[in-house]
Design an enzyme around this catalytic site. Structure first.
Site, PDB file in Angstrom:
ATOM      1  N   CYS A 118      -4.155   4.356   7.295  1.00 42.64           N
ATOM      2  CA  CYS A 118      -4.105   4.081   8.735  1.00 42.64           C
ATOM      3  C   CYS A 118      -3.098   4.899   9.584  1.00 42.64           C
ATOM      4  CB  CYS A 118      -4.079   2.629   9.052  1.00 42.64           C
ATOM      5  SG  CYS A 118      -5.527   1.902   7.889  1.00 42.64           S
ATOM      6  N   ASN A 174       0.751  -1.212  -0.174  1.00 42.24           N
ATOM      7  CA  ASN A 174       0.033  -0.074   0.117  1.00 42.24           C
ATOM      8  C   ASN A 174       0.841   1.284   0.017  1.00 42.24           C
ATOM      9  OD1 ASN A 174       0.158  -1.423   2.646  1.00 42.24           O
ATOM     10  ND2 ASN A 174       0.116   0.732   3.441  1.00 42.24           N
ATOM     11  N   THR A 176     -25.698 -10.040  10.954  1.00 38.50           N
ATOM     12  CA  THR A 176     -26.662  -9.968   9.844  1.00 38.50           C
ATOM     13  C   THR A 176     -26.064  -9.419   8.506  1.00 38.50           C
ATOM     14  OG1 THR A 176     -28.512  -9.543  11.329  1.00 38.50           O
ATOM     15  CG2 THR A 176     -28.812  -8.674   9.037  1.00 38.50           C
ATOM     16  N   HIS A 232     -14.225  -0.724  -1.008  1.00 34.04           N
ATOM     17  CA  HIS A 232     -14.089   0.691  -1.242  1.00 34.04           C
ATOM     18  C   HIS A 232     -12.626   1.051  -1.756  1.00 34.04           C
ATOM     19  CE1 HIS A 232     -11.017   2.242   2.242  1.00 34.04           C
ATOM     20  NE2 HIS A 232     -11.360   0.879   2.372  1.00 34.04           N
ATOM     21  N   GLN A 271      -5.133  -3.704  -1.906  1.00 36.18           N
ATOM     22  CA  GLN A 271      -4.513  -2.908  -3.210  1.00 36.18           C
ATOM     23  C   GLN A 271      -4.673  -3.353  -4.328  1.00 36.18           C
ATOM     24  OE1 GLN A 271      -4.169   0.312  -2.543  1.00 36.18           O
ATOM     25  NE2 GLN A 271      -4.174   0.414  -0.543  1.00 36.18           N
TER      26      GLN A 271
END
Length: 391
Positions: free
Chosen positions: A332, A158, A244, A208, A186
């Protein structure tokens, strides 16, 4: 001010076509996929259709796909699930990884060592951040008899964008009786990930990163691998991940991956050309600058540079003031003023390890954006160096 977004490795905008696919499952088809009535069956059909799509794109069986909340959870399920299985069967567990993994891997591996007593072995990387197959072979010598070993090595880094030779590394792991997992967060959407060709036993993705929704992802788990779920509850995902189902997110993940794969040749061609122009221009215009990562075997839209005696956070602020969004590495880790451990592992000295810059391109990136960055970057670097020299 015109804003330029060059942080696509951190996250990507949701593709409108993906949003269209997801939209009915927020309000029209809203049943719980585990329910036996009509509303539940509608949701279950969407869920299983998405599973079939992801499986087809990965070249695996639908039952080998586990839907998760993203890359971090997928990595954790792979490592923790196998560690807990080893513990329940009273077998020694060994993790083999590298010093350039995402924290979702490295922090988890360290915790499993400290809490469960797992053995942790680190295989070194070269100056580009890649693992040499011979180094892995040497690291895998003398594994505990009767134990379980997991090699987990990132597909594409990354921070510096280099890609590991995953098929060769996975083959070596199997030669030594070890399982092989790769964090492909990535790589997904950037490369065609055929798990049979890669030879991996487990593989993690996060939607994402390829224009899908946040909070959704998947883990490929090859049939026959026993994992103990760390998230208990009902029997979702064949008892591998309770909770769920996020049906809109799962539908969005499948659609985003499908679109990325269909558009891969053209996207790769366009982004590679823009990336190369950006790298060449930066190296020409800014003194004491180096490209980090492999010059060619890297993500098509990923440019990573390091500047001597420059503080990354200052550089990011200067660029943001000029309307350019970038990062210094993993999203991060943004805001952490410490030297980059990735750059340290690649052999860079202290005058370089605080000066990393990651510029990652995407669908919206244009030639004009590259021109703007190449115009702004030399001035921003010069200002920071002047400030630092007089501090």
């Amino acid at each position: 001010m015109r804003r330029i977004y060059l942080d696509h490795s951190a996250t990507t905008p949701l593709d409108p076509r993906v949003l269209d696919a997801m939209a009915p499952y927020f309000s029209e088809i809203y049943g719980n996929s585990m329910a036996v009535h009509h509303f539940g069956r509608e949701a279950e059909h969407a869920l299983e259709t998405a599973r079939e799509t992801v499986a087809r794109l990965f070249n695996c069986a639908p039952g080998e796909i586990v839907f998760t909340s993203g890359g971090t959870e997928s990595d954790n399920i792979a490592l923790r699930g196998l560690a807990q299985h080893a513990r329940l069967t009273d077998r020694p567990f060994t993790i083999v990884t590298s010093p350039v993994e995402h924290e979702a891997i490295s922090a988890t591996a360290r915790q499993l060592r400290d809490v469960l007593g797992a053995a942790l072995r680190i295989v070194p990387v070269d100056h580009f951040g890649r693992v040499d197959p011979d180094e892995l072979r040497a690291t895998l010598q003398n594994l505990p008899a009767g134990g379980i070993a997991l090699v987990t090595l990132i597909d594409t880094n990354n921070e510096v964008g280099s890609r590991n030779p995953i098929p060769a590394l996975a083959a070596i792991a199997h030669e030594h009786g070890a399982l092989f997992h790769t964090d492909a967060v990535q790589a997904a959407g950037q490369f065609a990930l055929d798990v049979q060709q890669l030879g991996v036993d487990m593989l993690s993705i996060s939607s994402h990163k390829f224009y899908g929704p946040k909070g959704a992802g998947a883990l490929f788990v090859r049939q026959g691998i026993d994992l103990v779920t760390s998230q208990t509850g009902a029997g979702h995902e064949d008892h591998r991940r309770a909770g769920t189902h996020n049906v809109p997110g799962i539908v969005g993940t499948a659609r985003a991956l499908e679109l990325a794969r269909a558009e891969l040749p053209e996207t790769t061609r366009r982004l590679t050309a823009l990336r190369n122009r950006l790298i060449e221009g930066a190296l020409e215009r800014v003194t004491d600058t180096q490209l980090t990562g492999h010059p060619t075997d890297r993500l098509p839209g990923h440019a990573s540079l390091v500047f001597k005696n420059v503080e990354s956070n200052l550089l990011l602020m200067h660029l943001d003031q000029r309307g350019i969004a970038a990062s210094s590495g993993s999203a991060c880790k943004v805001g952490d003023p410490k030297p980059s451990p990735i750059l340290e592992a690649l052999g860079y000295g202290p005058e370089w390890t605080r000066g990393g810059l990651r510029l990652t391109l995407g669908h919206s990136t244009t030639d004009e954006d590259i021109d703007a960055v190449l115009a702004a970057l030399p001035d921003a670097i010069a200002q920071i160096r002047r400030i630092t020299a007089h501090a």
